[in-house]
Design an enzyme around this catalytic site. Sequence first.
Site, mmCIF file in Angstrom:
data_model
loop_
_atom_site.group_PDB
_atom_site.id
_atom_site.type_symbol
_atom_site.label_atom_id
_atom_site.label_comp_id
_atom_site.label_asym_id
_atom_site.label_seq_id
_atom_site.Cartn_x
_atom_site.Cartn_y
_atom_site.Cartn_z
ATOM 1 C CG ASP A 59 -2.940 -12.981 -5.262
ATOM 2 O OD1 ASP A 59 -3.730 -12.129 -4.791
ATOM 3 O OD2 ASP A 59 -2.041 -12.713 -6.071
ATOM 4 C CB SER A 126 -7.018 3.310 8.885
ATOM 5 O OG SER A 126 -6.084 4.271 9.310
ATOM 6 C CB THR A 128 -5.659 7.039 7.637
ATOM 7 O OG1 THR A 128 -4.977 7.953 6.807
ATOM 8 C CG2 THR A 128 -6.405 6.048 6.767
ATOM 9 C CE1 TYR A 151 -3.498 1.154 4.528
ATOM 10 C CE2 TYR A 151 -3.379 3.337 5.533
ATOM 11 C CZ TYR A 151 -3.646 1.995 5.630
ATOM 12 O OH TYR A 151 -4.085 1.474 6.824
ATOM 13 C CE LYS A 155 -6.974 -0.245 5.183
ATOM 14 N NZ LYS A 155 -7.304 -1.688 5.177
ATOM 15 C CD GLU A 298 5.344 15.889 1.068
ATOM 16 O OE1 GLU A 298 6.506 15.653 0.716
ATOM 17 O OE2 GLU A 298 4.370 15.913 0.298
ATOM 18 N N GLY A 299 3.041 15.031 5.223
ATOM 19 C CA GLY A 299 1.769 14.307 5.346
ATOM 20 C C GLY A 299 1.395 13.940 6.772
#
Length: 339
Positions: A59, A126, A128, A151, A155, A298-299
């Site tokens: 982890d 991304s 995005t 999220y 990035k 949405e979004g």
Amino acid sequence: MDKVLVTGGLGFIGSHTVVELQNEGYEVVIIDDLSNSSAEVLEGIEAITGIRPLFEQIDLKEKLDVENFFVRHSDIKGVIHFAASKAVGESVKEPLLYYENNISTLVYVLKELKKLPSAAFIFSSSCTVYGQADELPITENAPVKAAESPYGNTKQIGEEIIKDTCKIAPNLKAIALRYFNPIGAHKSVKIGELPIGVPQNLVPFITQTAIGLRDELSIFGDDYPTPDGTCIRDYIHVVDLAKAHVIALGRLLQGKNKSNYETFNLGTGKGSSVLEVVKSFEKVSGKKLNYKIVGRREGDIISAYADTNKANDDLGWKTELSLDEAMRSAWEWEQKVRG
Ligand code: UFG
């Protein structure tokens, strides 16, 4: 051959990249915490390449474990960093989880890379980061817009952290790869996407509907200002995407980079609407898909597709596989997983 760490190497894009790295002769070590993947993916990778990569279940939020890993593997020359949480909706509900999973882990890995004599770092970013770009196709120079979700913010912040680190760490070279919409599966049908629960993304939702796991696909809006009214995205075959990582890594290891921190868009350059994706699926599967048009999600942005010039010319990479090939492989994978 150089030893490469792939974090999140048992995930969707990670596993396909491990295959391409091994095909090119790299020695791969995978770190994965198995939170959204399975150790069985190792069998698939081995079946395709004939090589079982080293795997350590770590982890990356455990800083000491990260430090110890790099003590054991001080000969690592490059890292491809996929490990991250990626569900947009979940990130809105659990922002701190996303900042911890995606940011603290990145910082811990970079801290270790700073200590190495030299290191190449490839980051999963991304499209995005562009939000709804003002101009299409989207070039790497398009402004980074305010993130729509935690999220997306991870990035953007991740890119900034890497850029700042490259400024003060002359041993570190990095590339951020901004993915458009990765879909599909390996042609061997030995690895593919394994979404947990109800898929949020279009293609796994389509294949799960066709196989009978979901009743029908809801298409989110057909009143957008696009030719058929549905949203447009740049769907890229995951194998093409995986190959870009190997090329980007080689670029850094061979010192072909133009600066110590670079960004590249990874897309096909072609936009496809939701209805075109559905049609492609119906064509390659020979199955009629049950779908209905519902309200907008949405979004959602209206349209996004990549300008691929920089990736084509500077990186020397271009996509080879079509939307139909991607949809066919996604469907074959779904049939195998549920078969
Ligand atoms: N869509 C539907 N029905 C569904 C799912 C999706 O109509 O059940 C539509 C969406 O409205 C969108 C398109 O299909 O128009 C693609 O949606 P995805 O959820 O598959 O992909 P997005 O482009 O919304 O999001 C993807 C990644 C995100 C990332 C984003 C931008 O999933 O992680 O690209 O990079 F943030």
